[in-house]
Write an enzyme that holds these catalytic residues in place. Structure first.
Site, PDB file in Angstrom:
ATOM      1  N   SER A 146      45.685   1.009 106.671  1.00 40.12           N
ATOM      2  CA  SER A 146      45.077   1.422 107.759  1.00 40.12           C
ATOM      3  C   SER A 146      45.367   2.782 108.210  1.00 40.12           C
ATOM      4  O   SER A 146      45.555   3.692 107.360  1.00 40.12           O
ATOM      5  CB  SER A 146      45.131   0.590 108.706  1.00 40.12           C
ATOM      6  OG  SER A 146      44.389   0.407 109.789  1.00 40.12           O
ATOM      7  N   ARG A 215      42.156  -4.892 122.837  1.00 39.64           N
ATOM      8  CA  ARG A 215      42.387  -5.845 121.361  1.00 39.64           C
ATOM      9  C   ARG A 215      41.124  -6.290 120.880  1.00 39.64           C
ATOM     10  O   ARG A 215      40.885  -6.480 119.560  1.00 39.64           O
ATOM     11  CB  ARG A 215      43.565  -6.585 121.518  1.00 39.64           C
ATOM     12  CG  ARG A 215      44.100  -7.283 120.316  1.00 39.64           C
ATOM     13  CD  ARG A 215      44.269  -6.192 119.352  1.00 39.64           C
ATOM     14  NE  ARG A 215      45.169  -7.003 118.022  1.00 39.64           N
ATOM     15  CZ  ARG A 215      45.608  -6.249 117.059  1.00 39.64           C
ATOM     16  NH1 ARG A 215      45.650  -4.870 117.035  1.00 39.64           N
ATOM     17  NH2 ARG A 215      46.442  -6.822 116.182  1.00 39.64           N
ATOM     18  N   ASP A 318      34.712  -3.306 104.362  1.00 36.33           N
ATOM     19  CA  ASP A 318      35.290  -2.535 105.380  1.00 36.33           C
ATOM     20  C   ASP A 318      34.569  -1.640 105.955  1.00 36.33           C
ATOM     21  O   ASP A 318      34.530  -0.694 105.305  1.00 36.33           O
ATOM     22  CB  ASP A 318      36.699  -2.123 104.918  1.00 36.33           C
ATOM     23  CG  ASP A 318      37.541  -1.269 105.947  1.00 36.33           C
ATOM     24  OD1 ASP A 318      37.216  -1.526 107.099  1.00 36.33           O
ATOM     25  OD2 ASP A 318      38.560  -1.033 105.415  1.00 36.33           O
ATOM     26  N   HIS A 351      38.081  -5.079 107.354  1.00 35.15           N
ATOM     27  CA  HIS A 351      39.324  -4.155 107.352  1.00 35.15           C
ATOM     28  C   HIS A 351      40.729  -5.146 106.994  1.00 35.15           C
ATOM     29  O   HIS A 351      41.531  -4.756 106.380  1.00 35.15           O
ATOM     30  CB  HIS A 351      39.578  -3.294 108.634  1.00 35.15           C
ATOM     31  CG  HIS A 351      40.239  -2.311 108.607  1.00 35.15           C
ATOM     32  ND1 HIS A 351      40.786  -1.402 107.534  1.00 35.15           N
ATOM     33  CD2 HIS A 351      41.619  -2.181 109.507  1.00 35.15           C
ATOM     34  CE1 HIS A 351      41.739  -0.511 107.761  1.00 35.15           C
ATOM     35  NE2 HIS A 351      42.365  -1.031 108.985  1.00 35.15           N
ATOM     36  N   ASP A 352      40.549  -6.329 107.772  1.00 39.07           N
ATOM     37  CA  ASP A 352      41.705  -7.298 107.639  1.00 39.07           C
ATOM     38  C   ASP A 352      41.951  -7.482 106.129  1.00 39.07           C
ATOM     39  O   ASP A 352      43.092  -8.089 105.890  1.00 39.07           O
ATOM     40  CB  ASP A 352      41.403  -8.552 108.265  1.00 39.07           C
ATOM     41  CG  ASP A 352      41.841  -8.378 109.933  1.00 39.07           C
ATOM     42  OD1 ASP A 352      42.421  -7.351 110.113  1.00 39.07           O
ATOM     43  OD2 ASP A 352      41.494  -9.277 110.503  1.00 39.07           O
TER      44      ASP A 352
END
Length: 401
Positions: A146, A215, A318, A351-352
């Site tokens: 990231s 968040r 992603d 993305h995780d």
């Protein structure tokens, strides 16, 4: 388990031109240094120096769980029986390094928003100073995911003679406008929380609602549409389930409180208990500002001095840092003459994926650290492949041949 340590590195001038009298970096090390086996791991946006070693004691600063414990450790992809691994909390964060919540020695009060603006370049310069402090002149590799991958790119650009190999996981040379917009909204959620108080909230009620909303926006960015469909669908948690979490208008009681809302509320509330709102502002701005080509004509020119090897790992699901963006970075490395591989993982985790799919990330990373781009589990993109696919097949199991 490695214990977190703090290095006092003296006066530090940030790229914005402002200085602090003593930069402190929280860091952890794993393994034994033999002179040529150092690997620097760069953490993601809200990560800490605690990259490996399981769960910490509750009274220890930083995240309780090691954030890449499935990748870093004895017998793992970044094998701490072979490598001397260093991970440092970046300046501007809140896990032991100098940042907005740390104490200004001249006032005895938290810096707050008087702390200098930080950049990814500042992170790299601070890490270089830490390595000097530790007696590590040269790195076998720098690895990060990231925005930590942006940090890795900055190492290749800023200190090309100090590292042999760089592994950039789920990252890009710069953020696209959509991600810039979402980060801007997240920051606005914090700064419009009345408790933010211009960043001067220490000792008072912090802006937890604004930080939780910020968040939540981030979590939507980290998941793919497919993973959200599989995880939540349109399922309801019950009409009354959300009433304890936040204030609702009367009409809202007619509609279901969906599982996706419950997930976001839980993640937001949990994050707001462990992170600092000002640090979130500082770090997202550093990420947004990063541009590999800054000061150069192109990404290729920025990487021209790097004479090592490069691995890019990206994930098909992603949309925060896309496969295409990683391919553009791979092309820049190739055009600069660097031996490069771009390993694409077919994944629905968004993305995780770089955190939750260690069996897909581990093999290419392991082999790259050992054998470079010639590593057995390292695949590369082949746009001219006979099957017409844009990207080459990838290994799908930690135990694949």
């Amino acid at each position: 388990m490695s214990e977190q340590q703090t290095a006092s590195l003296g006066e530090f001038t940030f790229e914005c031109g402002e200085s602090i009298p003593d930069l402190e970096l929280a860091y952890e090390t794993y393994g034994e240094f033999t002179g040529d086996n150092a690997v620097l791991v760069c953490h993601a946006l809200t990560g800490s120096a605690h990259v490996a070693g399981g769960r910490r004691r509750s009274d220890t600063s930083g995240q309780a769980h090691a954030w890449w414990d499935d990748i870093v450790g004895p017998g793992k992809a970044v094998d701490t029986t072979d490598y001397y691994v260093i991970c440092a909390n970046i300046p501007g964060s809140c896990y032991g390094s100098s940042g907005p919540p740390s104490t200004n020695p001249e006032t005895g009060e938290p810096w707050g928003t008087t702390f200098p603006a930080v950049t990814v370049g500042d992170w790299t310069r601070a890490q270089r100073r830490l390595l000097d402090h530790l007696g590590v002149p040269h790195l076998h590799a720098v690895v990060g995911g990231s925005v930590g991958g942006m940090n890795v790119l900055d190492w290749a650009k800023r200190h090309p003679d100090h590292v042999n190999r760089v592994a950039v996981v789920a990252a890009a040379a710069r953020l696209d406008p959509q991600c810039l917009a979402l980060d801007a909204i997240a920051r606005r959620a914090i700064t419009t929380d009345p408790n933010w108080n211009g960043g001067d909230y220490y000792g008072e009620d912090p802006p937890v609602e604004g930080l939780a909303l910020a968040r939540q926006i981030g979590h939507v960015m980290y998941l793919s549409k497919s993973s959200m469909q599989d995880k939540f669908g349109r399922r309801s948690s019950g009409i009354d389930a959300g009433r304890d979490s936040f204030e609702m208008d009367p009409a809202a009681g007619f509609f279901p409180y969906r599982e996706v809302e419950s997930y976001l509320d839980y993640q937001g509330e949990k994050f707001a208990r462990r992170f600092d709102a000002n640090s979130y502002l500082y770090l997202t701005r550093a990420m947004d500002n990063y541009d590999l080509a800054s000061g150069y004509e192109s990404d290729r020119d920025a990487l021209a001095a790097f004479d090592g090897e490069a691995l890019l790992i990206s994930f098909t699901g992603d949309w925060h840092f896309t496969v295409e963006q990683s391919e553009a970075v791979a092309d820049a490395f190739r055009e600069s003459g660097t031996d490069t591989a771009h390993h694409v993982v077919d994944s629905d985790h968004g993305h995780d994926a770089f955190l939750v799919e260690p069996d897909r990330v581990g093999p290419p990373l392991d082999d790259f650290l050992v054998d470079g781009v010639a590593g057995k589990a390292v695949s590369d993109t082949t746009p001219d492949d006979d099957d017409g696919d844009e990207f080459a097949p990838v290994h799908t199991s930690l135990f694949s041949d």
